[in-house]
Enzyme design. Sequence first.
Site, short mmCIF file in Angstrom:
data_model
loop_
_atom_site.label_atom_id
_atom_site.label_comp_id
_atom_site.label_asym_id
_atom_site.label_seq_id
_atom_site.Cartn_x
_atom_site.Cartn_y
_atom_site.Cartn_z
N GLN A 43 39.19 35.15 47.89
CA GLN A 43 40.37 35.88 48.35
C GLN A 43 40.34 35.86 49.87
OE1 GLN A 43 43.24 37.34 47.30
NE2 GLN A 43 43.56 37.95 49.42
N PRO A 48 41.00 41.61 42.87
CA PRO A 48 41.33 42.88 43.53
C PRO A 48 42.81 43.12 43.77
CG PRO A 48 40.44 41.30 45.11
CD PRO A 48 40.30 40.67 43.76
N PHE A 49 43.65 42.11 43.59
CA PHE A 49 45.08 42.31 43.81
C PHE A 49 45.88 42.01 42.54
CE2 PHE A 49 43.33 41.32 48.00
CZ PHE A 49 43.70 42.50 48.65
N GLY A 50 47.15 42.36 42.61
CA GLY A 50 48.04 41.98 41.52
C GLY A 50 48.22 40.47 41.55
N GLY A 51 48.55 39.99 42.73
CA GLY A 51 48.72 38.56 42.88
C GLY A 51 48.46 38.14 44.31
N MET A 52 48.19 36.86 44.49
CA MET A 52 47.98 36.31 45.83
C MET A 52 48.66 34.96 45.87
SD MET A 52 46.75 36.59 48.85
CE MET A 52 47.20 35.32 50.02
N GLU A 53 49.51 34.81 46.88
CA GLU A 53 50.44 33.67 46.96
C GLU A 53 49.81 32.38 47.47
OE1 GLU A 53 50.38 36.44 48.78
OE2 GLU A 53 50.99 36.13 50.85
N HIS A 56 57.49 37.82 42.90
CA HIS A 56 57.03 38.19 44.24
C HIS A 56 56.17 37.08 44.85
CE1 HIS A 56 55.60 41.08 47.36
NE2 HIS A 56 54.51 40.33 47.29
N GLU A 57 55.17 36.63 44.11
CA GLU A 57 54.27 35.61 44.66
C GLU A 57 55.03 34.29 44.88
OE1 GLU A 57 51.83 36.97 45.81
OE2 GLU A 57 51.77 38.75 44.53
N HIS A 104 56.95 34.33 48.07
CA HIS A 104 56.10 34.05 49.24
C HIS A 104 56.09 32.56 49.61
CE1 HIS A 104 54.25 37.73 50.61
NE2 HIS A 104 53.76 38.04 49.42
N GLU A 162 55.75 40.54 53.86
CA GLU A 162 55.91 41.32 52.62
C GLU A 162 57.30 41.93 52.45
OE1 GLU A 162 53.93 40.97 50.28
OE2 GLU A 162 52.12 40.22 51.27
N ASP A 172 43.26 44.70 57.13
CA ASP A 172 43.56 45.20 55.80
C ASP A 172 44.22 46.59 55.83
OD1 ASP A 172 43.23 44.47 53.04
OD2 ASP A 172 41.82 46.15 52.88
N TYR A 179 55.87 46.56 52.75
CA TYR A 179 56.59 46.10 51.56
C TYR A 179 57.94 46.79 51.41
CZ TYR A 179 52.19 44.03 49.88
OH TYR A 179 51.06 43.27 49.76
N ARG A 225 41.49 45.92 40.09
CA ARG A 225 42.69 45.83 40.93
C ARG A 225 42.80 47.10 41.76
NH1 ARG A 225 48.76 44.88 38.47
NH2 ARG A 225 49.87 44.97 40.46
N LYS A 259 45.00 48.52 43.63
CA LYS A 259 46.19 49.36 43.51
C LYS A 259 46.06 50.37 42.36
CE LYS A 259 50.29 48.73 41.43
NZ LYS A 259 51.54 48.15 40.97
N1 BES Z 1 49.83 38.82 49.77
C1 BES Z 1 49.74 39.95 48.94
C2 BES Z 1 48.33 40.40 48.67
C3 BES Z 1 47.52 40.77 49.91
C4 BES Z 1 48.10 41.40 50.99
C5 BES Z 1 46.18 40.49 49.94
C6 BES Z 1 47.33 41.72 52.11
C7 BES Z 1 45.42 40.80 51.05
C8 BES Z 1 46.00 41.42 52.14
C9 BES Z 1 50.46 39.73 47.61
O1 BES Z 1 51.60 38.95 47.72
C10 BES Z 1 50.92 41.05 47.10
O2 BES Z 1 51.70 41.66 47.78
N2 BES Z 1 50.44 41.49 45.94
C11 BES Z 1 50.83 42.74 45.34
C12 BES Z 1 51.83 42.53 44.25
C13 BES Z 1 53.25 42.68 44.62
C14 BES Z 1 54.13 42.60 43.38
C15 BES Z 1 53.60 43.88 45.44
C16 BES Z 1 49.61 43.35 44.69
O3 BES Z 1 48.57 42.72 44.70
O4 BES Z 1 49.71 44.45 44.15
ZN ZN Z 2 53.14 39.94 48.75
#
Ligand code: BES
Ligand code: ZN
Length: 639
Positions: free
Chosen positions: A177, A304-309, A333-334, A337, A356, A413, A421, A592, A594
């Site tokens: 990551q 650790p995240f929902g998604g990473m682009e 979302h991804e 990006h 974001e 971070d 967002y 995750r 969040k």
């Molecule tokens: N790019 C982010 C994840 C991120 C941001 C990782 C900053 C490290 C530092 C990714 O696109 C993201 O925003 N993921 C969200 C999901 C989204 C639907 C809001 C998440 O992981 O919850």
């Molecule tokens: Zn994002």
Amino acid sequence: MEQVFSKVLSLFSKIDLTKLVEQASLWRLFCFHPMRLSFYLLFFLFPALMLAHDTHSCAKPQEVAVRHLALKLTVDFEKKIASGSAQLQLDRKQGSKELWVDTRQLNIQSITDDLGNKLKFDLQSDKPWLGKALRIELNDLSKSVTIFYATTSESAALQWLNPEQTEGKKHPFLFTQGQAILSRTWIPIQDSPGIRFTWEAEITTPKELMVVMSGNNPQERSENGVYKFRMNQPVPAYLVALAVGDLQFISLSERTGVYAEPSMAPRAASELADMEKMLVAAEALYGKYQWGRYDVIVLPPSFPFGGMENPRLTFATPTIIAGDRSLTSLIAHELAHSWSGNLVTNATWDDFWLNEGFTVYFERRIMESLYGKDYSDMLAVLGYQDLIETLEDLKDHPEDTRLKLSLENRDADDGMTDIAYEKGCLFLVSIEKKVGRDAFDAFVKSYFKEYAFKSITTEEFLKYLSRQLKLPEGVQLQTNEWIYSAGIPAGTSTPKSARFEQVDAVLASWVSGNTPSVGLVVDGWTTHEWLQFIRHLPETMTQEQMKELDATFGFTRSGNSEIQFAWFMAVIPNAFLQADNSLESFLKKVGRRKFVLPLYTAMLKNERLSAKAKEIYQSARSGYHAVTVQTLDELFSSK
Ligand code: BES
Ligand code: ZN
């Protein structure tokens, strides 16, 4: 400081200078005038000073910039180390003698250049979050350097999973990551979103595993465990990513597909069946997809995240696999990006909202075009609720609620809040409302075209906005307020959802005691209606109320991670003992951030559960990724 610059600049951009100097007599006068110096100062020196300075990188790209990375690594699951070399091809500005590279938690062994010279280098002192700057002394003719190195057990980007932490339980797994500033913990690189390079990689792994990266990917296992990759479009370091595991590929369309462990792959494929449609909708909105294929890898639950682009290959949490395709806005979302973030990138992490905010806006437009306005309205309202909560959480730090952040001397971070967002998206929605959708869409499309494969600051965006978007008489965008002030500008309209109005009515009749759960009319409710319902349950509930709801709707045992999470948040303060076991296994399985951060926070605030929270964290900690561990360690040490 930058605010002052941008104000000065915006003042000057209002003066039509060309018209002034067009008049030759004036111009001749000007050439001899003492004002000439200030003219040069304002128009050449100021913008140069305003060149984005990334306080989270030691790189000096104005002297030497990395243009291409050739990575060669062997992945050793026994030692939990990746080792090999990173060759950096350089763009050297005249007179340059040193290359500055970001490193952290790496073991640097030796450095040579393309002429076979061994190069002198030193590592500066270890700085929190930033790591050790690597200074390399170049020979006059060095065109590239090769850094021989290995990762360490500390390398925060990497998570090495034991077989028990995977779905199949037979093979180990590794993923990286990079965002925001973790790529330097597995690659010595100029780790700034403002520096782009192309790359190639050769990764060697045990034969039974498959390797994928944020580049062109294999669809089958290789015979000898060696995999080669390329990325021919310039990307910033945070978008270089790697995953190794027992993977299977399932194709979804000509240019989309999913990777997952074999036992997860069919479920993942059916959940993400609409990916091609999303891609078509996205292209119809803002122009051609630029990256070739779009695939998704569904990772083990500790992601650790929902998604990473990551380009060409989004990394995703398995918690979006709900069985009913109800959590796929995360994929939208991804995917979004691929334009906002990967094509046009925030130049520094202070400009994170550019990535974001645009992406959330774009995500909702994709969802609207696939499933209708009713659907995207629900997403907007839920997002707005998150924003209001974040504003409340940050009430003692109003400066962190500005869109333009100021993260110097802090972890990048820290900027990852719903401000970037949801406030970012709300700002764009407010512009859309003021100029009309057609004009706004044309603007966004031209913005992606103009800045494709570039990294830009908020100030550059604002300049482009004021140049490109024609405003109706009397309309003001309040950009300074949105960008440089805390909170939400007065007069901003609140998102509304018709479907949620019906939910609110149903909830009200339950709360008043008039209708028991079994009598509630919930036909056709999707995950989002349930989230609205659960989020608005009374703060205090009786055991009977919680039992009755749970018996009817099965929240505690829901297979939907968002519903389970919202329900746990609702019942933690209300001593609903029946949910304890399910909460515990959720926390021990899912990493995750969040989800787990708010859950632990709520448990710590609750007398009955605070000791339990510590106990669960102690046992779950080793299964979480470093990103989640860092945040949770802070939480538990502050209590
Ligand atoms: N790019 C982010 C994840 C991120 C941001 C990782 C900053 C490290 C530092 C990714 O696109 C993201 O925003 N993921 C969200 C999901 C989204 C639907 C809001 C998440 O992981 O919850
Ligand atoms: Zn994002």
